[in-house]
Scaffold this motif. Structure first.
Motif, mmCIF file in Angstrom:
data_model
loop_
_atom_site.group_PDB
_atom_site.id
_atom_site.type_symbol
_atom_site.label_atom_id
_atom_site.label_comp_id
_atom_site.label_asym_id
_atom_site.label_seq_id
_atom_site.Cartn_x
_atom_site.Cartn_y
_atom_site.Cartn_z
ATOM 1 N N ASP A 28 0.813 -1.208 0.000
ATOM 2 C CA ASP A 28 0.000 0.000 0.000
ATOM 3 C C ASP A 28 0.851 1.264 0.000
ATOM 4 N N PHE A 29 2.085 1.164 0.462
ATOM 5 C CA PHE A 29 2.927 2.352 0.609
ATOM 6 C C PHE A 29 3.727 2.676 -0.648
ATOM 7 N N TYR A 30 3.554 1.870 -1.698
ATOM 8 C CA TYR A 30 4.368 2.041 -2.896
ATOM 9 C C TYR A 30 3.523 1.995 -4.163
ATOM 10 N N ALA A 31 4.019 2.616 -5.197
ATOM 11 C CA ALA A 31 3.502 2.351 -6.529
ATOM 12 C C ALA A 31 4.048 0.990 -6.951
ATOM 13 N N ILE A 32 3.206 0.191 -7.569
ATOM 14 C CA ILE A 32 3.610 -1.138 -8.021
ATOM 15 C C ILE A 32 3.431 -1.198 -9.535
ATOM 16 N N TRP A 34 4.192 -3.513 -13.253
ATOM 17 C CA TRP A 34 4.547 -4.750 -13.950
ATOM 18 C C TRP A 34 5.383 -4.388 -15.181
ATOM 19 N N PHE A 35 6.443 -5.152 -15.388
ATOM 20 C CA PHE A 35 7.297 -5.010 -16.548
ATOM 21 C C PHE A 35 7.347 -6.356 -17.259
ATOM 22 N N ARG A 36 7.761 -6.347 -18.512
ATOM 23 C CA ARG A 36 7.963 -7.605 -19.216
ATOM 24 C C ARG A 36 9.158 -7.483 -20.140
ATOM 25 N N GLN A 37 9.777 -8.619 -20.353
ATOM 26 C CA GLN A 37 10.900 -8.666 -21.274
ATOM 27 C C GLN A 37 10.784 -9.923 -22.120
ATOM 28 N N ALA A 38 10.626 -9.709 -23.408
ATOM 29 C CA ALA A 38 10.566 -10.815 -24.358
ATOM 30 C C ALA A 38 11.986 -11.155 -24.806
ATOM 31 N N PRO A 39 12.209 -12.383 -25.264
ATOM 32 C CA PRO A 39 13.551 -12.772 -25.712
ATOM 33 C C PRO A 39 14.075 -11.820 -26.776
ATOM 34 N N GLY A 40 15.280 -11.315 -26.566
ATOM 35 C CA GLY A 40 15.910 -10.449 -27.547
ATOM 36 C C GLY A 40 15.396 -9.031 -27.576
ATOM 37 N N LYS A 41 14.530 -8.678 -26.630
ATOM 38 C CA LYS A 41 13.954 -7.339 -26.618
ATOM 39 C C LYS A 41 14.254 -6.630 -25.300
ATOM 40 N N GLU A 42 14.083 -5.315 -25.320
ATOM 41 C CA GLU A 42 14.266 -4.521 -24.117
ATOM 42 C C GLU A 42 13.083 -4.731 -23.168
ATOM 43 N N ARG A 43 13.361 -4.547 -21.879
ATOM 44 C CA ARG A 43 12.270 -4.595 -20.904
ATOM 45 C C ARG A 43 11.368 -3.393 -21.114
ATOM 46 N N GLU A 44 10.065 -3.616 -20.976
ATOM 47 C CA GLU A 44 9.121 -2.514 -21.120
ATOM 48 C C GLU A 44 8.114 -2.528 -19.976
ATOM 49 N N GLY A 45 7.669 -1.347 -19.610
ATOM 50 C CA GLY A 45 6.654 -1.222 -18.586
ATOM 51 C C GLY A 45 5.292 -1.589 -19.146
ATOM 52 N N VAL A 46 4.550 -2.413 -18.435
ATOM 53 C CA VAL A 46 3.248 -2.879 -18.889
ATOM 54 C C VAL A 46 2.120 -2.128 -18.193
ATOM 55 N N SER A 47 2.243 -1.977 -16.876
ATOM 56 C CA SER A 47 1.175 -1.344 -16.120
ATOM 57 C C SER A 47 1.709 -0.867 -14.786
ATOM 58 N N CYS A 48 1.032 0.128 -14.228
ATOM 59 C CA CYS A 48 1.445 0.664 -12.939
ATOM 60 C C CYS A 48 0.218 1.150 -12.193
ATOM 61 N N ILE A 49 0.243 0.987 -10.869
ATOM 62 C CA ILE A 49 -0.833 1.482 -10.020
ATOM 63 C C ILE A 49 -0.199 2.328 -8.926
ATOM 64 N N THR A 50 -0.751 3.514 -8.715
ATOM 65 C CA THR A 50 -0.201 4.402 -7.707
ATOM 66 C C THR A 50 -0.525 3.896 -6.304
ATOM 67 N N LYS A 51 0.214 4.394 -5.306
ATOM 68 C CA LYS A 51 0.088 3.831 -3.970
ATOM 69 C C LYS A 51 -1.255 4.111 -3.342
ATOM 70 N N ASN A 52 -1.955 5.118 -3.760
ATOM 71 C CA ASN A 52 -3.290 5.371 -3.217
ATOM 72 C C ASN A 52 -4.386 4.846 -4.131
ATOM 73 N N ALA A 95 7.620 -4.693 -9.583
ATOM 74 C CA ALA A 95 8.537 -3.886 -8.791
ATOM 75 C C ALA A 95 7.751 -2.860 -7.996
ATOM 76 N N ALA A 96 8.350 -2.437 -6.898
ATOM 77 C CA ALA A 96 7.749 -1.426 -6.029
ATOM 78 C C ALA A 96 8.653 -0.213 -5.995
ATOM 79 N N ALA A 97 8.052 0.952 -6.087
ATOM 80 C CA ALA A 97 8.861 2.175 -6.086
ATOM 81 C C ALA A 97 8.048 3.327 -5.506
ATOM 82 N N SER A 98 8.747 4.396 -5.231
ATOM 83 C CA SER A 98 8.113 5.642 -4.786
ATOM 84 C C SER A 98 8.722 6.784 -5.556
#
Length: 121
Positions: A28-32, A34-52, A95-98
């Motif tokens: 609850d205290f962090y934005a969470i 989801w990222f994904r990385q396909a073979p041979g590709k860069e990691r990309e952000g898929v979705s994010c939800i803010t802490k509130n 991942a979790a971040a602020s």
């Protein structure tokens, strides 16, 4: 610590729900995000939800198909993935971040180890 689960092999058009369970801290205290990385590709952000839970964000290619949500009681964040496509095949990590998502994604507190999603006929 973050632990993902729910990855599997699924046919195109199918659904999966990924889980990102936290231990040692409260999601609850962090934005969470989801990222994904396909073979041979860069990691990309898929979705994010803010802490509130005020805002959610999605990669354009998954809008309308994926939904991110937070389960306070179980200290878990989910990614519901519907109408899956072969191009969704990747290793998915959370991942979790602020303090927040997007440009506010600055101080990463934890990364999970990933869970593999394979979309194939």
């Amino acid at each position: 610590q973050l632990v993902e689960s729910g990855g599997d092999v699924v046919q195109p058009g199918g659904s999966l729900r990924l889980s990102c369970r936290a231990s040692g801290f409260t999601v609850d205290f962090y934005a969470i995000a989801w990222f994904r990385q396909a073979p041979g590709k860069e990691r990309e952000g898929v979705s994010c939800i803010t802490k509130n839970n005020e805002s959610t964000y999605y990669l354009e290619s998954v809008k309308g198909r994926f939904t991110i949500s937070r389960d306070h009681a179980n200290n878990t964040v989910f990614l519901q993935m519907n109408r899956l496509k072969p191009e969704d095949t990747a290793d998915y990590s959370c991942a979790a971040a602020s303090p927040g998502c997007g440009s506010d994604w600055r101080f990463v507190a934890a990364w999970g180890q990933g869970t593999l999603v394979t979309v194939s006929p």
